[in-house]
Design a protein around this motif. Sequence first.
Motif, PDB file in Angstrom:
ATOM      1  N   LEU A 105     -15.931  -0.724  65.618  1.00 17.59           N
ATOM      2  CA  LEU A 105     -14.678  -0.775  64.866  1.00 17.59           C
ATOM      3  C   LEU A 105     -14.760   0.001  63.557  1.00 17.59           C
ATOM      4  O   LEU A 105     -13.770   0.562  63.082  1.00 17.59           O
ATOM      5  CB  LEU A 105     -14.309  -2.240  64.589  1.00 17.59           C
ATOM      6  N   LEU A 106     -15.972   0.050  62.966  1.00 16.06           N
ATOM      7  CA  LEU A 106     -16.123   0.742  61.683  1.00 16.06           C
ATOM      8  C   LEU A 106     -16.477   2.220  61.840  1.00 16.06           C
ATOM      9  O   LEU A 106     -16.381   2.979  60.874  1.00 16.06           O
ATOM     10  CB  LEU A 106     -17.204   0.046  60.849  1.00 16.06           C
ATOM     11  N   SER A 107     -16.894   2.638  63.043  1.00 14.28           N
ATOM     12  CA  SER A 107     -17.283   4.037  63.228  1.00 14.28           C
ATOM     13  C   SER A 107     -16.148   5.013  62.939  1.00 14.28           C
ATOM     14  O   SER A 107     -16.370   6.038  62.273  1.00 14.28           O
ATOM     15  CB  SER A 107     -17.824   4.249  64.642  1.00 14.28           C
ATOM     16  N   PRO A 108     -14.915   4.772  63.415  1.00 12.20           N
ATOM     17  CA  PRO A 108     -13.836   5.690  63.020  1.00 12.20           C
ATOM     18  C   PRO A 108     -13.634   5.736  61.512  1.00 12.20           C
ATOM     19  O   PRO A 108     -13.300   6.784  60.942  1.00 12.20           O
ATOM     20  CB  PRO A 108     -12.603   5.097  63.726  1.00 12.20           C
ATOM     21  N   MET A 109     -13.868   4.598  60.847  1.00 12.18           N
ATOM     22  CA  MET A 109     -13.709   4.542  59.397  1.00 12.18           C
ATOM     23  C   MET A 109     -14.706   5.459  58.692  1.00 12.18           C
ATOM     24  O   MET A 109     -14.380   6.099  57.681  1.00 12.18           O
ATOM     25  CB  MET A 109     -13.878   3.104  58.914  1.00 12.18           C
ATOM     26  N   VAL A 110     -15.946   5.527  59.217  1.00 16.01           N
ATOM     27  CA  VAL A 110     -16.948   6.417  58.625  1.00 16.01           C
ATOM     28  C   VAL A 110     -16.446   7.849  58.605  1.00 16.01           C
ATOM     29  O   VAL A 110     -16.595   8.577  57.627  1.00 16.01           O
ATOM     30  CB  VAL A 110     -18.278   6.333  59.402  1.00 16.01           C
ATOM     31  N   ASN A 111     -15.843   8.268  59.704  1.00 13.45           N
ATOM     32  CA  ASN A 111     -15.368   9.642  59.792  1.00 13.45           C
ATOM     33  C   ASN A 111     -14.199   9.901  58.848  1.00 13.45           C
ATOM     34  O   ASN A 111     -14.076  10.997  58.294  1.00 13.45           O
ATOM     35  CB  ASN A 111     -14.998   9.954  61.238  1.00 13.45           C
ATOM     36  N   ILE A 112     -13.364   8.892  58.665  1.00 14.06           N
ATOM     37  CA  ILE A 112     -12.297   9.026  57.669  1.00 14.06           C
ATOM     38  C   ILE A 112     -12.900   9.176  56.273  1.00 14.06           C
ATOM     39  O   ILE A 112     -12.467  10.006  55.468  1.00 14.06           O
ATOM     40  CB  ILE A 112     -11.355   7.795  57.718  1.00 14.06           C
ATOM     41  N   LEU A 113     -13.931   8.373  55.976  1.00 15.38           N
ATOM     42  CA  LEU A 113     -14.590   8.460  54.668  1.00 15.38           C
ATOM     43  C   LEU A 113     -15.228   9.831  54.455  1.00 15.38           C
ATOM     44  O   LEU A 113     -15.125  10.417  53.367  1.00 15.38           O
ATOM     45  CB  LEU A 113     -15.658   7.369  54.547  1.00 15.38           C
ATOM     46  N   ILE A 303     -14.340  19.004  58.306  1.00 14.34           N
ATOM     47  CA  ILE A 303     -13.233  18.050  58.381  1.00 14.34           C
ATOM     48  C   ILE A 303     -12.788  17.898  59.826  1.00 14.34           C
ATOM     49  O   ILE A 303     -12.514  16.795  60.315  1.00 14.34           O
ATOM     50  CB  ILE A 303     -12.065  18.521  57.498  1.00 14.34           C
ATOM     51  N   VAL A 304     -12.756  19.023  60.548  1.00 12.25           N
ATOM     52  CA  VAL A 304     -12.372  18.993  61.950  1.00 12.25           C
ATOM     53  C   VAL A 304     -13.433  18.254  62.775  1.00 12.25           C
ATOM     54  O   VAL A 304     -13.119  17.476  63.672  1.00 12.25           O
ATOM     55  CB  VAL A 304     -12.165  20.424  62.495  1.00 12.25           C
ATOM     56  N   THR A 305     -14.715  18.496  62.460  1.00 15.89           N
ATOM     57  CA  THR A 305     -15.789  17.872  63.243  1.00 15.89           C
ATOM     58  C   THR A 305     -15.819  16.357  63.066  1.00 15.89           C
ATOM     59  O   THR A 305     -16.054  15.621  64.032  1.00 15.89           O
ATOM     60  CB  THR A 305     -17.167  18.448  62.880  1.00 15.89           C
ATOM     61  N   VAL A 306     -15.612  15.893  61.848  1.00 16.52           N
ATOM     62  CA  VAL A 306     -15.626  14.439  61.662  1.00 16.52           C
ATOM     63  C   VAL A 306     -14.412  13.804  62.313  1.00 16.52           C
ATOM     64  O   VAL A 306     -14.469  12.654  62.775  1.00 16.52           O
ATOM     65  CB  VAL A 306     -15.716  14.033  60.165  1.00 16.52           C
ATOM     66  N   MET A 307     -13.320  14.565  62.392  1.00 14.34           N
ATOM     67  CA  MET A 307     -12.169  14.030  63.093  1.00 14.34           C
ATOM     68  C   MET A 307     -12.441  13.943  64.596  1.00 14.34           C
ATOM     69  O   MET A 307     -12.025  12.992  65.264  1.00 14.34           O
ATOM     70  CB  MET A 307     -10.933  14.897  62.827  1.00 14.34           C
ATOM     71  N   ALA A 308     -13.161  14.942  65.138  1.00 12.41           N
ATOM     72  CA  ALA A 308     -13.541  14.866  66.555  1.00 12.41           C
ATOM     73  C   ALA A 308     -14.407  13.639  66.800  1.00 12.41           C
ATOM     74  O   ALA A 308     -14.244  12.928  67.796  1.00 12.41           O
ATOM     75  CB  ALA A 308     -14.281  16.140  66.962  1.00 12.41           C
ATOM     76  N   SER A 309     -15.344  13.383  65.892  1.00 16.52           N
ATOM     77  CA  SER A 309     -16.196  12.203  65.993  1.00 16.52           C
ATOM     78  C   SER A 309     -15.365  10.929  65.888  1.00 16.52           C
ATOM     79  O   SER A 309     -15.552   9.974  66.650  1.00 16.52           O
ATOM     80  CB  SER A 309     -17.269  12.231  64.900  1.00 16.52           C
ATOM     81  N   GLY A 310     -14.458  10.923  64.938  1.00 16.87           N
ATOM     82  CA  GLY A 310     -13.602   9.741  64.763  1.00 16.87           C
ATOM     83  C   GLY A 310     -12.737   9.470  65.968  1.00 16.87           C
ATOM     84  O   GLY A 310     -12.526   8.316  66.359  1.00 16.87           O
ATOM     85  N   ILE A 311     -12.238  10.530  66.586  1.00 14.79           N
ATOM     86  CA  ILE A 311     -11.398  10.382  67.776  1.00 14.79           C
ATOM     87  C   ILE A 311     -12.217   9.792  68.921  1.00 14.79           C
ATOM     88  O   ILE A 311     -11.759   8.903  69.653  1.00 14.79           O
ATOM     89  CB  ILE A 311     -10.791  11.747  68.164  1.00 14.79           C
TER      90      ILE A 311
END
Length: 462
Positions: A105-113, A303-311
């Motif tokens: 649940l917190l992994s997407p949050m890491v990528n937002i951070l 920024i794009v890569t962390v969004m891919a991770s977050g997705i």
Amino acid sequence: MAAPAQPTPLRLQKTLLLWHVIIIGLAYIQPMTLLDTFGMVSRDSLQHVPTSYFVALLAVLLTSLSYGHMIRRYPSSGSAYTYAQKAIHPNVGFMVGWSSLLDYLLSPMVNILLAKIYLTSIFPEVNHWVWIIGLTALMVAVNLRGIRFVANFNGLIVFFQLLIIAIFTFLVWRQLHAGQNALGAIAEHGGQALWSLSPFWSAQANVGALITGATILCFSFTGFDSLSSLAEETHNTEKTLPKAIFLTALISGLIFIAATYFLQLYFPGDPQQYFKAVDETQPEILYLVGGSMFKAVVLAFAIVTVMASGIAAHAGVSRLMYVMGRDGVIHKRFFGHLDPKSFTPSYNILLVGAVALTAGFLSLEYVVALISFGALTAFSFVNLSVLAEYVWRQGRWRTLGDVLRYIVTPVLGFMSVGAMWLEVEPTSLSSGLIWGSVGLLYLAIITGGFRRDAPQYREDTD
């Protein structure tokens, strides 16, 4: 008069091939995260980051074999939650799933951070809430399109991410080859030139410190285990998914070790002498290695890569919640819902997006610590589930092959994860135990004070 036909229940659709799953795993892991964690792990491992990665990789590879065994037995998207539920006990499974939620649940949050850190570095005048809300909305929108769209979206991003790591590593190598590190001439500052063992082991190396660093780096590998949540959307699950999980962990681990070997030579001392923010080092590393233009270009892509991770992380947690909802251990109508058009757990996707919005109130180091607790819990019980399922339930311990597969490998995996438990950060442990206590209280309520088992999904109840 014939009885009316019963509507076919909605199910997740099998659309993913081996390369799709590996791409989602690499996108989730996000290899460029090695630049974000380098400072804090260099500090905690006493400047032996590649060795900490090696320790973490060893535990992850052993555990990936256990994931493979359990996927073949229970090809469910519930991952460690389902394995512990079926192999050990439904109540144990619930607690493992509850703890895993802390990780997923917190992994997407890491990528937002991370994206917020990068964007704030480029546009310091813009309020950080603009980035948090906008990026969360993008994660939700892509996931609502379906898992195949997620895989295709991430494919090109992963390719360019690996290309950037290769270019960055070459720049570091070139400076080291010229006799320069972050402080200047290597000879003048007592640093080590190329092909030194010092990043792996030196006089100041400490096993406890190396394991502490590895504990933090469990966060870097969380994508490999989340792939098990795609079991019900992968073709030929029993063959494809175990292979994809092992290859994802191995590929990412080798990238981490190779890149941080050169980074540790370039930044050989206490990270506080190089970085203003030891727990947010990527912007400063990029500037020191490649200059302001290189930093701006890579951060824009990062920024794009962390969004891919977050997705990818968003996809994993929404499916874990779906399986727990389908079982009825959490609200079935909400968490067990599938959209009839996209076959996605759309309510869960929206909920995870809402949780990700709280990133504006938390620090990266704190969230990473919480994730480590959930990841270590899942890793531990997947290894125990192999022992429970294959040795205790099936009695498969009479041949050498069975002993190696179902006893030696999971025991070594459990021991390697256990070593990291001994060095887990106090913040991670205390916060995780509080979360676990809440889950235990909830479990007591839904089981009538533990007088009955937690609910389980059965095919014949559809």
